[in-house]
Design a protein around this motif. Structure first.
Motif, mmCIF file in Angstrom:
data_model
loop_
_atom_site.group_PDB
_atom_site.id
_atom_site.type_symbol
_atom_site.label_atom_id
_atom_site.label_comp_id
_atom_site.label_asym_id
_atom_site.label_seq_id
_atom_site.Cartn_x
_atom_site.Cartn_y
_atom_site.Cartn_z
ATOM 1 N N ALA A 151 0.580 -1.140 -0.050
ATOM 2 C CA ALA A 151 0.097 0.059 0.070
ATOM 3 C C ALA A 151 0.802 1.584 -0.148
ATOM 4 N N ALA A 152 2.050 1.205 0.493
ATOM 5 C CA ALA A 152 2.824 2.373 0.548
ATOM 6 C C ALA A 152 3.789 2.528 -0.830
ATOM 7 N N SER A 153 4.363 1.468 -1.182
ATOM 8 C CA SER A 153 5.485 1.504 -2.156
ATOM 9 C C SER A 153 4.693 1.298 -3.380
ATOM 10 N N LEU A 154 3.858 0.414 -3.673
ATOM 11 C CA LEU A 154 3.142 -0.016 -4.650
ATOM 12 C C LEU A 154 3.853 -1.318 -5.449
ATOM 13 N N ALA A 155 4.777 -1.734 -4.566
ATOM 14 C CA ALA A 155 5.547 -2.915 -5.011
ATOM 15 C C ALA A 155 4.847 -4.261 -5.159
ATOM 16 N N PRO A 156 5.092 -4.940 -5.993
ATOM 17 C CA PRO A 156 4.287 -6.443 -5.955
ATOM 18 C C PRO A 156 4.459 -7.041 -4.685
ATOM 19 N N ILE A 157 3.318 -7.617 -4.213
ATOM 20 C CA ILE A 157 3.454 -8.398 -2.912
ATOM 21 C C ILE A 157 2.805 -9.689 -3.109
ATOM 22 N N ALA A 158 3.426 -10.581 -2.322
ATOM 23 C CA ALA A 158 3.061 -11.985 -2.422
ATOM 24 C C ALA A 158 2.640 -12.627 -1.131
ATOM 25 N N ASP A 159 2.983 -11.948 -0.062
ATOM 26 C CA ASP A 159 2.709 -12.301 1.284
ATOM 27 C C ASP A 159 1.875 -11.415 2.135
ATOM 28 N N PRO A 160 0.735 -11.714 2.445
ATOM 29 C CA PRO A 160 -0.201 -10.650 3.124
ATOM 30 C C PRO A 160 0.726 -10.124 4.682
ATOM 31 N N ALA A 161 1.569 -10.899 4.874
ATOM 32 C CA ALA A 161 2.325 -10.612 6.225
ATOM 33 C C ALA A 161 3.112 -9.389 5.815
#
Length: 283
Positions: free
Chosen positions: A249-259
């Motif tokens: 949400a801050a960087s808009l980088a892809p994310i695969a793990d909700p943690a």
């Protein structure tokens, strides 16, 4: 209807703002491209909570349209917009011409990276955020605002503007305002007026799909599995999908793990000739 000062030149805007400054007033800014709806008015109302005086701007910025987009078709409804702004108690409308904002010989633009190069809207509109950043920086400096309102509906834009203000040490607070929605969940947008009745009935599917994906992720489903199901649902409903993505949400980088979050889910899709975007927080 409350009185509102209409300005169309930078010098007139600054003259009006100077009077407010002489009274010690805090200034709020609501940048828009017009064709105002309740989502824009929510920005004005939030600005009134944060500042004694509110400047709303209406400028259809050609620098943020690509050659493939039809600038001429963007709705222009200044008379109705003025009535809505007056009712919402905005103090100033700044509605400059293109020549006022980009006079002959204009040659400076802002180069953007970070959230502006996240592979979301920029993948489909590669010059868009440079145009947004340039005009927003100009509006900040022209108005001298203390705080500026931006809706979360255009989430990547919000992140780009916030990054620009930080990076350039601009003395303006960026205030995020929650997406305003119709009763069926459709995010309010000036482009919704172009939806046919059939497509208007289908449009809320985007928000429902985001909500289901967020619920699935919160329930322990993998992010990619939730996104795959959502993409299939959107395409099966007849949309041309540009993206459905989970990003930090801050960087808009892809994310695969909700943690590793917080997670933001973002979607863009076209139904008929109308392109819609939406997003929600997932964690």
């Amino acid at each position: 209807m409350a009185d509102i000062i209409i300005t169309r030149t930078v010098s007139d805007l600054r003259h009006a703002v100077r009077k407010f400054r002489d009274e010690g007033d805090r200034i709020g800014l609501v940048p828009t491209m017009g064709a105002l709806h309740d989502g824009h008015i929510a920005l004005v109302r939030e600005a009134r909570k944060r500042a004694a005086r509110v400047i709303a701007t209406i400028f259809v910025n050609p620098a943020q349209f690509s050659p493939a987009e039809d600038l001429a078709k963007y709705p222009r409804t200044e008379e109705a917009d003025l009535a809505r702004l007056s009712a919402a108690r905005a103090d100033i409308l700044f509605a400059p011409t293109v020549g006022e904002m980009y006079p002959q010989g204009f040659a400076t633009t802002i180069s953007v990276g970070g959230p502006a190069a996240a592979g979301l809207e920029d993948r489909f509109r590669p010059t868009h955020f440079a145009g947004v950043a340039t005009v927003v920086a100009k509006l900040f400096m022209q108005s001298g605002a203390d705080v500026a309102m931006f809706g979360e509906k255009d989430y990547q834009q919000l992140m780009v503007v916030a990054q620009m203000a930080r990076d350039l040490d601009l003395p303006v607070e960026i205030a995020a305002v929650a997406t305003q929605r119709e009763e069926d969940g459709l995010a309010m947008s000036s482009r919704n007026r172009f939806l046919s009745p059939e497509h208007r009935a289908l449009a809320p599917l985007l928000h429902r799909t985001l909500r289901k994906a967020a619920d699935d992720i919160a329930g322990g489903a993998g992010i990619e599995a939730a996104l795959a199901e959502g993409r299939a649902a959107i395409e099966q409903a007849g949309f041309a999908l540009d993206y459905l993505e989970a990003r930090h949400a801050a960087s808009l980088a892809p994310i695969a793990d909700p943690a590793a979050g917080p997670v933001r889910l973002l979607v863009a899709a076209k139904i008929g000739q109308t392109r819609l975007i939406d997003n929600i927080a997932a964690t």
